[in-house]
Design a protein around this motif. Sequence first.
Motif, PDB file in Angstrom:
ATOM      1  N   GLU A   1     -28.768 -62.533 -60.371  1.00 33.27           N
ATOM      2  CA  GLU A   1     -26.931 -61.974 -60.657  1.00 33.27           C
ATOM      3  C   GLU A   1     -26.601 -62.979 -58.968  1.00 33.27           C
ATOM      4  O   GLU A   1     -26.947 -62.867 -57.601  1.00 33.27           O
TER       5      GLU A   1
ATOM      6  N   HIS B   1     -22.819 -64.041 -58.287  1.00 30.47           N
ATOM      7  CA  HIS B   1     -20.769 -64.071 -57.714  1.00 30.47           C
ATOM      8  C   HIS B   1     -20.333 -65.291 -57.152  1.00 30.47           C
ATOM      9  O   HIS B   1     -20.406 -65.388 -56.077  1.00 30.47           O
TER      10      HIS B   1
ATOM     11  N   GLU C   1     -25.953 -63.840 -53.950  1.00 31.51           N
ATOM     12  CA  GLU C   1     -26.637 -63.750 -55.157  1.00 31.51           C
ATOM     13  C   GLU C   1     -26.613 -61.931 -54.480  1.00 31.51           C
ATOM     14  O   GLU C   1     -26.750 -62.051 -52.917  1.00 31.51           O
TER      15      GLU C   1
ATOM     16  N   LEU D   1     -29.294 -53.309 -60.714  1.00 28.82           N
ATOM     17  CA  LEU D   1     -27.690 -53.512 -61.031  1.00 28.82           C
ATOM     18  C   LEU D   1     -26.521 -52.699 -60.162  1.00 28.82           C
ATOM     19  O   LEU D   1     -26.280 -51.759 -59.596  1.00 28.82           O
TER      20      LEU D   1
ATOM     21  N   ASP E   1     -18.605 -63.160 -62.221  1.00 28.36           N
ATOM     22  CA  ASP E   1     -20.261 -62.397 -62.146  1.00 28.36           C
ATOM     23  C   ASP E   1     -20.893 -63.203 -63.201  1.00 28.36           C
ATOM     24  O   ASP E   1     -20.679 -63.431 -64.318  1.00 28.36           O
TER      25      ASP E   1
ATOM     26  N   ARG F   1     -25.936 -63.841 -64.332  1.00 26.08           N
ATOM     27  CA  ARG F   1     -26.898 -63.762 -64.808  1.00 26.08           C
ATOM     28  C   ARG F   1     -27.502 -64.465 -65.443  1.00 26.08           C
ATOM     29  O   ARG F   1     -26.441 -66.045 -66.040  1.00 26.08           O
TER      30      ARG F   1
ATOM     31  N   LEU G   1     -21.069 -62.297 -67.290  1.00 25.74           N
ATOM     32  CA  LEU G   1     -20.555 -60.956 -67.035  1.00 25.74           C
ATOM     33  C   LEU G   1     -19.569 -60.709 -67.056  1.00 25.74           C
ATOM     34  O   LEU G   1     -19.093 -59.855 -68.228  1.00 25.74           O
TER      35      LEU G   1
END
Length: 334
Positions: free
Chosen positions: A196, A198, A214, A227, A281, A283, A292
């Motif tokens: 993930e 950002h 990350e 998460l 955001d 993934r 996301l």
Amino acid sequence: MPDAQRQPKPKIILLYNESPDWPDSDKEWTARMVDTLTAALNELSYEYRPIRIFDSLAELDNYEPREWLVWNWAEEIGGKPWTDAVVATELEQRGFAYTGSPATTLAFSCDRLKVKQRLRKLGLPTLPTRLFTDPTQAGEWTVFPAIVKGANQHGSFGIDRDAIVHDTDQLARRIAYMRSAYNDGSLVEQFLDTREFHVAVFGNGRLEALPPAEYDYSPFADMHDRLFTYRWKYDEESWGYNAIRVVSPSPADNPQWRERLESTGVRACRAIGIADYGRVDLRMLGDEPQILDVNPNPDIDVTSALMASARAQGMSYADVVARIIGHASARMLP
């Protein structure tokens, strides 16, 4: 060069909201944020006035929009969640320029389904999603594991480890929970148990991405913990708050990913009309980033992803504040 470097230095109204019904922990968190921002304004030698609101902006009657720029941290009015667009609309009606995205963007971003639809229409990478309003619809979804988000929630509200579901029965229960706990529909999409990132973005018109940050979930063996839940985000005593590391610049091991992440972040912010600063955001699905969420006016707490990215680029908290003011002050009345 930020636009406002060509503008006279404005005075700053630090506008923020607080409800008398909030728990002490929320009030303390807000006070820390305000203290951090005022310290930066002092460092930058700005004249400023903090104004705390609950259900009225009447105190702004005493300020001249040509002299005062509003630092807009008012996320609700009258204790009603997700009414930041209402505040921004009144600021516009009063003639104030303010930091962050306009009322139209704030209102649009509250509808996650519309955001996803716009992204897909513009060819941006984001997973297929469905909106469910009743548990009896759960059988229409077949891709698992899936994640269930509130269709009109933000700030990780409604996100906990049970938001990840593995079959129709779990999905039905989660749809029922979102309706009973939040009076909201459920946005459902595939859960990617992958890395993930950002991406913070600055600017107006010409947008610039900071190095991606990350979220390192390596301490967690169970995917339900991998998460950024509401508790992991705000509870300083929680395991996740202390165990999750935010690493920037990332990914150090894949420069092609970094280029794609930054490009996608800029395009996503432009797609929904973000101003001054935003965060996207994402993934990974194979080698391709999937959006996301797109966040106008994101958190700039010192522990945030945006600040991790800023530090990776050599920027202090005061530098970030100056840059946001720089972009916003270009909109002040002459």
